[in-house]
Design a protein around this motif. Sequence first.
Motif, PDB file in Angstrom:
ATOM      1  N   GLY A   1       1.734  -4.170  -8.443  1.00  5.02           N
ATOM      2  CA  GLY A   1       1.791  -2.826  -8.300  1.00  5.02           C
ATOM      3  C   GLY A   1       0.268  -2.452  -8.806  1.00  5.02           C
ATOM      4  N   SER A   2      -0.432  -1.853  -8.474  1.00  2.00           N
ATOM      5  CA  SER A   2      -2.110  -1.320  -8.915  1.00  2.00           C
ATOM      6  C   SER A   2      -1.608   0.519  -9.222  1.00  2.00           C
ATOM      7  CB  SER A   2      -2.783  -1.436  -8.069  1.00  2.00           C
ATOM      8  OG  SER A   2      -2.316  -0.068  -6.338  1.00  2.00           O
TER       9      SER A   2
ATOM     10  N   GLU B   1      -1.724   7.454  -9.300  1.00  2.00           N
ATOM     11  CA  GLU B   1      -0.567   6.760  -8.306  1.00  2.00           C
ATOM     12  C   GLU B   1      -0.597   5.559  -8.660  1.00  2.00           C
ATOM     13  OE1 GLU B   1      -0.840  10.035  -4.035  1.00  2.00           O
ATOM     14  OE2 GLU B   1      -2.015   8.247  -4.299  1.00  2.00           O
ATOM     15  N   GLY B   2       0.473   5.289  -8.438  1.00  4.09           N
ATOM     16  CA  GLY B   2       1.175   3.696  -8.361  1.00  4.09           C
ATOM     17  C   GLY B   2       2.149   3.314  -6.639  1.00  4.09           C
ATOM     18  N   VAL B   3       1.324   2.162  -6.962  1.00  2.62           N
ATOM     19  CA  VAL B   3       0.883   2.104  -5.431  1.00  2.62           C
ATOM     20  C   VAL B   3       1.261   0.716  -5.232  1.00  2.62           C
ATOM     21  CG1 VAL B   3      -0.453   1.776  -3.224  1.00  2.62           C
ATOM     22  CG2 VAL B   3      -1.037   3.183  -5.197  1.00  2.62           C
ATOM     23  N   VAL B   4       1.929   0.021  -4.285  1.00  5.16           N
ATOM     24  CA  VAL B   4       3.127  -1.130  -3.980  1.00  5.16           C
ATOM     25  C   VAL B   4       0.947  -2.370  -3.396  1.00  5.16           C
ATOM     26  CG1 VAL B   4       4.137  -2.446  -2.760  1.00  5.16           C
ATOM     27  CG2 VAL B   4       4.588  -0.619  -3.356  1.00  5.16           C
TER      28      VAL B   4
ATOM     29  N   ASN C   1       0.457  -1.445   0.329  1.00  2.72           N
ATOM     30  CA  ASN C   1       0.237   0.000  -0.022  1.00  2.72           C
ATOM     31  C   ASN C   1       0.897   0.912  -0.253  1.00  2.72           C
ATOM     32  OD1 ASN C   1      -2.204  -1.593   0.205  1.00  2.72           O
ATOM     33  ND2 ASN C   1      -2.285  -1.805   2.349  1.00  2.72           N
ATOM     34  N   GLU C   2       2.018   1.166  -0.281  1.00  4.39           N
ATOM     35  CA  GLU C   2       2.610   1.956   0.116  1.00  4.39           C
ATOM     36  C   GLU C   2       2.835   3.243  -1.492  1.00  4.39           C
ATOM     37  OE1 GLU C   2       8.090   3.512   0.482  1.00  4.39           O
ATOM     38  OE2 GLU C   2       6.730   2.077   1.658  1.00  4.39           O
ATOM     39  N   VAL C   3       2.932   4.089  -1.538  1.00  7.90           N
ATOM     40  CA  VAL C   3       2.413   4.623  -2.859  1.00  7.90           C
ATOM     41  C   VAL C   3       3.964   5.105  -3.825  1.00  7.90           C
ATOM     42  CG1 VAL C   3       2.141   7.296  -3.825  1.00  7.90           C
ATOM     43  CG2 VAL C   3       0.311   5.956  -2.620  1.00  7.90           C
ATOM     44  N   LEU C   4       4.277   4.399  -4.531  1.00 10.59           N
ATOM     45  CA  LEU C   4       5.647   5.094  -5.237  1.00 10.59           C
ATOM     46  C   LEU C   4       5.935   6.446  -5.644  1.00 10.59           C
ATOM     47  CD1 LEU C   4       6.342   0.706  -6.684  1.00 10.59           C
ATOM     48  CD2 LEU C   4       6.954   1.916  -4.262  1.00 10.59           C
ATOM     49  N   GLY C   5       5.124   6.978  -6.440  1.00  8.50           N
ATOM     50  CA  GLY C   5       4.512   7.773  -6.995  1.00  8.50           C
ATOM     51  C   GLY C   5       3.045   8.351  -7.358  1.00  8.50           C
ATOM     52  N   SER C   6       3.234  10.124  -7.724  1.00  9.75           N
ATOM     53  CA  SER C   6       2.364   9.799  -8.119  1.00  9.75           C
ATOM     54  C   SER C   6       1.843  11.250  -9.492  1.00  9.75           C
ATOM     55  CB  SER C   6       1.782  11.392  -6.696  1.00  9.75           C
ATOM     56  OG  SER C   6       1.431  10.371  -5.728  1.00  9.75           O
TER      57      SER C   6
ATOM     58  N   THR D   1      -9.497   2.168  -9.615  1.00  7.89           N
ATOM     59  CA  THR D   1      -8.230   1.690  -9.041  1.00  7.89           C
ATOM     60  C   THR D   1      -8.414  -0.009 -10.669  1.00  7.89           C
ATOM     61  OG1 THR D   1      -8.110   2.079  -6.753  1.00  7.89           O
ATOM     62  CG2 THR D   1      -6.552  -0.037  -7.495  1.00  7.89           C
ATOM     63  N   ILE D   2      -6.374  -0.344 -10.646  1.00  5.95           N
ATOM     64  CA  ILE D   2      -6.503  -1.237 -11.519  1.00  5.95           C
ATOM     65  C   ILE D   2      -5.611  -1.877 -10.786  1.00  5.95           C
ATOM     66  CG2 ILE D   2      -5.954  -2.034 -13.731  1.00  5.95           C
ATOM     67  CD1 ILE D   2      -6.152   0.694 -14.780  1.00  5.95           C
ATOM     68  N   ASN D   3      -5.485  -3.477 -10.721  1.00  2.81           N
ATOM     69  CA  ASN D   3      -5.348  -3.586  -9.096  1.00  2.81           C
ATOM     70  C   ASN D   3      -4.132  -4.556  -9.883  1.00  2.81           C
ATOM     71  OD1 ASN D   3      -6.439  -6.042  -9.338  1.00  2.81           O
ATOM     72  ND2 ASN D   3      -7.525  -6.011  -7.859  1.00  2.81           N
ATOM     73  N   ASN D   4      -3.196  -5.480  -8.890  1.00  6.15           N
ATOM     74  CA  ASN D   4      -2.300  -6.264  -9.544  1.00  6.15           C
ATOM     75  C   ASN D   4      -2.729  -7.625 -10.451  1.00  6.15           C
ATOM     76  OD1 ASN D   4      -2.698  -8.211  -7.816  1.00  6.15           O
ATOM     77  ND2 ASN D   4      -1.270  -8.249  -5.847  1.00  6.15           N
ATOM     78  N   ALA D   5      -3.790  -7.971 -10.287  1.00  2.12           N
ATOM     79  CA  ALA D   5      -4.803  -8.927 -10.883  1.00  2.12           C
ATOM     80  C   ALA D   5      -5.327  -7.882 -12.456  1.00  2.12           C
ATOM     81  CB  ALA D   5      -5.875  -9.807 -10.234  1.00  2.12           C
ATOM     82  N   GLN D   6      -4.947  -6.902 -12.569  1.00  2.00           N
ATOM     83  CA  GLN D   6      -5.210  -6.534 -13.774  1.00  2.00           C
ATOM     84  C   GLN D   6      -7.250  -6.318 -13.930  1.00  2.00           C
ATOM     85  OE1 GLN D   6      -2.611  -8.696 -14.100  1.00  2.00           O
ATOM     86  NE2 GLN D   6      -1.693  -6.600 -13.560  1.00  2.00           N
ATOM     87  N   ASN D   7      -7.896  -6.520 -12.623  1.00  2.00           N
ATOM     88  CA  ASN D   7      -9.079  -6.106 -12.409  1.00  2.00           C
ATOM     89  C   ASN D   7      -9.289  -4.404 -11.801  1.00  2.00           C
ATOM     90  OD1 ASN D   7      -9.591  -8.731 -12.304  1.00  2.00           O
ATOM     91  ND2 ASN D   7      -9.554  -8.968 -10.115  1.00  2.00           N
ATOM     92  N   VAL D   8     -10.233  -3.557 -12.829  1.00  2.00           N
ATOM     93  CA  VAL D   8     -10.492  -2.692 -12.632  1.00  2.00           C
ATOM     94  C   VAL D   8     -11.927  -2.600 -11.722  1.00  2.00           C
ATOM     95  CG1 VAL D   8     -11.982  -0.566 -13.854  1.00  2.00           C
ATOM     96  CG2 VAL D   8     -10.354  -2.253 -15.367  1.00  2.00           C
TER      97      VAL D   8
END
Length: 189
Positions: free
Chosen positions: A138-139, A121-124, A97-102, A157-164
């Motif tokens: 990542g999401s 935002e790119g999020v772990v 859940n850490e934000v890597l960049g915005s 959100t587009i999550n790490n399983a490529q779900n929207v």
Amino acid sequence: LTLYGPNGAITLTPTSDLILSNGTGIIVGATTQVTISDGDGATNLIPEFQVLGTLAADGSLLVASFNTTNTRAVSPHIALVKGAAATQVATTGVADNEVLGSIIWYGSDAVDFESPAAAIEGVVDSTTSPATAGIMGGSLEFSTTANGGETLTLAVTINNAQNVLIGSGTSLTISNGDGATDLIPGVQV
């Protein structure tokens, strides 16, 4: 070659890198820096690299690569990098859940530049926390600000399983009718 000024130093190394002291910025097109919000609704961020102008051409930044090869390796990159240590060379793993960049869009509200309108935002998004070698889910999170507000709210959100996921960003597992709860719909509202 090192040039010293009242607020720091500019160093050109033999390999032609330009190194600026921490706290020293580059401002193109103006003599003062602009202070913005880091997305929390308070004016508390002075970016150390700013391109300022009164026209699109004056306030634009271009990153380009010219090559006949059609791969990512020769395309221009903008890299947003986040480490979980206080030093630049330490490779401590980032947390879930850490934000890597915005990327945040702001507008003047006739008072200041602390009103974000939208953000990506790119999020772990990983089950391994802190991250370990070669494992980094990542999401992408898309946020907007409601009319009359200054706070970004998660919209998609587009999550790490490529779900929207539209709305809360929480993925739900449901039943497909067989009594088991093992179906995760690809799009959820």
